[in-house]
Design a protein around this motif. Structure first.
Motif, PDB file in Angstrom:
ATOM      1  N   VAL A  56     -51.315 -14.738  -5.844  1.00 17.62           N
ATOM      2  CA  VAL A  56     -50.423 -15.141  -4.767  1.00 17.62           C
ATOM      3  C   VAL A  56     -50.613 -16.603  -4.370  1.00 17.62           C
ATOM      4  O   VAL A  56     -50.348 -16.976  -3.240  1.00 17.62           O
ATOM      5  N   ASP A  57     -51.030 -17.443  -5.294  1.00 21.70           N
ATOM      6  CA  ASP A  57     -51.200 -18.871  -5.051  1.00 21.70           C
ATOM      7  C   ASP A  57     -49.837 -19.482  -4.739  1.00 21.70           C
ATOM      8  O   ASP A  57     -48.939 -19.476  -5.572  1.00 21.70           O
ATOM      9  N   PRO A  58     -49.639 -20.024  -3.535  1.00 14.61           N
ATOM     10  CA  PRO A  58     -48.332 -20.555  -3.133  1.00 14.61           C
ATOM     11  C   PRO A  58     -47.777 -21.622  -4.078  1.00 14.61           C
ATOM     12  O   PRO A  58     -46.579 -21.654  -4.340  1.00 14.61           O
ATOM     13  N   ASP A  59     -48.648 -22.494  -4.595  1.00 12.92           N
ATOM     14  CA  ASP A  59     -48.169 -23.541  -5.505  1.00 12.92           C
ATOM     15  C   ASP A  59     -47.675 -22.942  -6.820  1.00 12.92           C
ATOM     16  O   ASP A  59     -46.655 -23.364  -7.367  1.00 12.92           O
ATOM     17  N   LEU A  60     -48.394 -21.952  -7.320  1.00 16.52           N
ATOM     18  CA  LEU A  60     -47.969 -21.292  -8.549  1.00 16.52           C
ATOM     19  C   LEU A  60     -46.653 -20.549  -8.324  1.00 16.52           C
ATOM     20  O   LEU A  60     -45.722 -20.651  -9.117  1.00 16.52           O
ATOM     21  N   LEU A  61     -46.542 -19.812  -7.233  1.00 17.67           N
ATOM     22  CA  LEU A  61     -45.326 -19.063  -6.943  1.00 17.67           C
ATOM     23  C   LEU A  61     -44.128 -19.989  -6.765  1.00 17.67           C
ATOM     24  O   LEU A  61     -43.024 -19.665  -7.194  1.00 17.67           O
ATOM     25  N   ALA A  62     -44.350 -21.145  -6.173  1.00 16.98           N
ATOM     26  CA  ALA A  62     -43.259 -22.107  -5.974  1.00 16.98           C
ATOM     27  C   ALA A  62     -42.673 -22.556  -7.311  1.00 16.98           C
ATOM     28  O   ALA A  62     -41.478 -22.845  -7.412  1.00 16.98           O
ATOM     29  N   ALA A  63     -43.494 -22.583  -8.353  1.00 17.45           N
ATOM     30  CA  ALA A  63     -43.015 -22.996  -9.674  1.00 17.45           C
ATOM     31  C   ALA A  63     -42.013 -21.999 -10.255  1.00 17.45           C
ATOM     32  O   ALA A  63     -41.247 -22.338 -11.150  1.00 17.45           O
ATOM     33  N   PHE A  64     -42.000 -20.778  -9.748  1.00 13.92           N
ATOM     34  CA  PHE A  64     -41.094 -19.742 -10.250  1.00 13.92           C
ATOM     35  C   PHE A  64     -39.940 -19.457  -9.293  1.00 13.92           C
ATOM     36  O   PHE A  64     -39.215 -18.476  -9.455  1.00 13.92           O
ATOM     37  N   ARG A 102     -42.939 -12.901  -4.766  1.00 15.49           N
ATOM     38  CA  ARG A 102     -44.055 -12.491  -3.908  1.00 15.49           C
ATOM     39  C   ARG A 102     -45.389 -12.561  -4.623  1.00 15.49           C
ATOM     40  O   ARG A 102     -46.432 -12.697  -3.996  1.00 15.49           O
ATOM     41  N   SER A 103     -45.358 -12.423  -5.944  1.00 16.27           N
ATOM     42  CA  SER A 103     -46.593 -12.482  -6.714  1.00 16.27           C
ATOM     43  C   SER A 103     -46.267 -12.888  -8.147  1.00 16.27           C
ATOM     44  O   SER A 103     -45.110 -12.887  -8.558  1.00 16.27           O
ATOM     45  N   ALA A 104     -47.308 -13.225  -8.887  1.00 12.98           N
ATOM     46  CA  ALA A 104     -47.164 -13.579 -10.294  1.00 12.98           C
ATOM     47  C   ALA A 104     -48.375 -13.044 -11.033  1.00 12.98           C
ATOM     48  O   ALA A 104     -49.460 -12.933 -10.467  1.00 12.98           O
ATOM     49  N   ILE A 105     -48.180 -12.697 -12.279  1.00 12.99           N
ATOM     50  CA  ILE A 105     -49.284 -12.236 -13.111  1.00 12.99           C
ATOM     51  C   ILE A 105     -49.615 -13.351 -14.096  1.00 12.99           C
ATOM     52  O   ILE A 105     -48.734 -13.842 -14.799  1.00 12.99           O
ATOM     53  N   TRP A 131     -26.567  -1.593  -7.535  1.00 15.39           N
ATOM     54  CA  TRP A 131     -27.557  -2.431  -8.207  1.00 15.39           C
ATOM     55  C   TRP A 131     -27.341  -3.934  -8.064  1.00 15.39           C
ATOM     56  O   TRP A 131     -28.294  -4.663  -7.749  1.00 15.39           O
ATOM     57  N   PRO A 132     -26.159  -4.480  -8.284  1.00 15.90           N
ATOM     58  CA  PRO A 132     -26.032  -5.945  -8.215  1.00 15.90           C
ATOM     59  C   PRO A 132     -26.472  -6.530  -6.869  1.00 15.90           C
ATOM     60  O   PRO A 132     -27.188  -7.538  -6.835  1.00 15.90           O
ATOM     61  N   GLU A 133     -26.091  -5.913  -5.784  1.00 19.47           N
ATOM     62  CA  GLU A 133     -26.481  -6.423  -4.465  1.00 19.47           C
ATOM     63  C   GLU A 133     -27.973  -6.223  -4.227  1.00 19.47           C
ATOM     64  O   GLU A 133     -28.652  -7.095  -3.688  1.00 19.47           O
ATOM     65  N   ARG A 134     -28.497  -5.056  -4.614  1.00 19.11           N
ATOM     66  CA  ARG A 134     -29.929  -4.786  -4.453  1.00 19.11           C
ATOM     67  C   ARG A 134     -30.740  -5.807  -5.261  1.00 19.11           C
ATOM     68  O   ARG A 134     -31.730  -6.349  -4.770  1.00 19.11           O
ATOM     69  N   ALA A 135     -30.318  -6.098  -6.472  1.00 21.37           N
ATOM     70  CA  ALA A 135     -31.019  -7.077  -7.304  1.00 21.37           C
ATOM     71  C   ALA A 135     -30.948  -8.459  -6.682  1.00 21.37           C
ATOM     72  O   ALA A 135     -31.939  -9.197  -6.661  1.00 21.37           O
ATOM     73  N   ARG A 136     -29.774  -8.820  -6.179  1.00 23.75           N
ATOM     74  CA  ARG A 136     -29.612 -10.136  -5.558  1.00 23.75           C
ATOM     75  C   ARG A 136     -30.580 -10.314  -4.400  1.00 23.75           C
ATOM     76  O   ARG A 136     -31.168 -11.373  -4.214  1.00 23.75           O
ATOM     77  N   LYS A 137     -30.788  -9.259  -3.599  1.00 25.96           N
ATOM     78  CA  LYS A 137     -31.641  -9.352  -2.425  1.00 25.96           C
ATOM     79  C   LYS A 137     -33.133  -9.257  -2.749  1.00 25.96           C
ATOM     80  O   LYS A 137     -33.961  -9.767  -2.008  1.00 25.96           O
ATOM     81  N   THR A 138     -33.477  -8.551  -3.815  1.00 30.26           N
ATOM     82  CA  THR A 138     -34.900  -8.264  -4.051  1.00 30.26           C
ATOM     83  C   THR A 138     -35.467  -8.882  -5.318  1.00 30.26           C
ATOM     84  O   THR A 138     -36.675  -8.878  -5.492  1.00 30.26           O
ATOM     85  N   MET A 139     -34.632  -9.351  -6.229  1.00 31.99           N
ATOM     86  CA  MET A 139     -35.127  -9.831  -7.502  1.00 31.99           C
ATOM     87  C   MET A 139     -36.029 -11.057  -7.331  1.00 31.99           C
ATOM     88  O   MET A 139     -37.035 -11.194  -7.998  1.00 31.99           O
ATOM     89  N   TRP A 140     -35.668 -11.981  -6.487  1.00 33.84           N
ATOM     90  CA  TRP A 140     -36.441 -13.212  -6.361  1.00 33.84           C
ATOM     91  C   TRP A 140     -37.047 -13.316  -5.003  1.00 33.84           C
ATOM     92  O   TRP A 140     -36.601 -13.361  -4.025  1.00 33.84           O
TER      93      TRP A 140
END
Length: 86
Positions: free
Chosen positions: A2-10, A18-21, A77-86
């Motif tokens: 959950v490093d903010p700088d790393l997450l900002a890159a995505f 919210r997180s990255a692996i 699905w399209p609206e749910r993805a739009r709100k939660t995908m990123w």
């Protein structure tokens, strides 16, 4: 991670995930080139028409014996993805 700088890159459209692996690859084993050629992956005559594939809602309905999924899932699905995908 959950490093903010790393997450900002995505971030997409200004919204960071919210997180990255983070993975470290030590070895990659590539299939033999003959197998790739024999699979005929680039032959358009062997491609499946996407319109013949089940929708995510149909798959979910089948896997859950109709408790989840179906046409309503696909419509939402399209609206749910739009709100939660990123």
């Amino acid at each position: 991670m959950v490093d903010p700088d790393l997450l900002a890159a995505f971030a997409v459209d200004g919204q960071a995930p919210r997180s990255a692996i983070v993975l470290t690859t030590q070895a990659v084993y590539f299939q033999c080139a003959r197998a790739i050629v024999r699979a005929d992956l680039w032959n358009p005559a062997r491609h499946v028409d996407p319109a013949t594939l089940p929708t995510p809602g149909e798959i979910l309905a089948d896997l859950s014996a109709g408790r989840e999924g179906g046409p309503a899932y696909d419509r939402a699905w399209p609206e749910r993805a739009r709100k939660t995908m990123w």
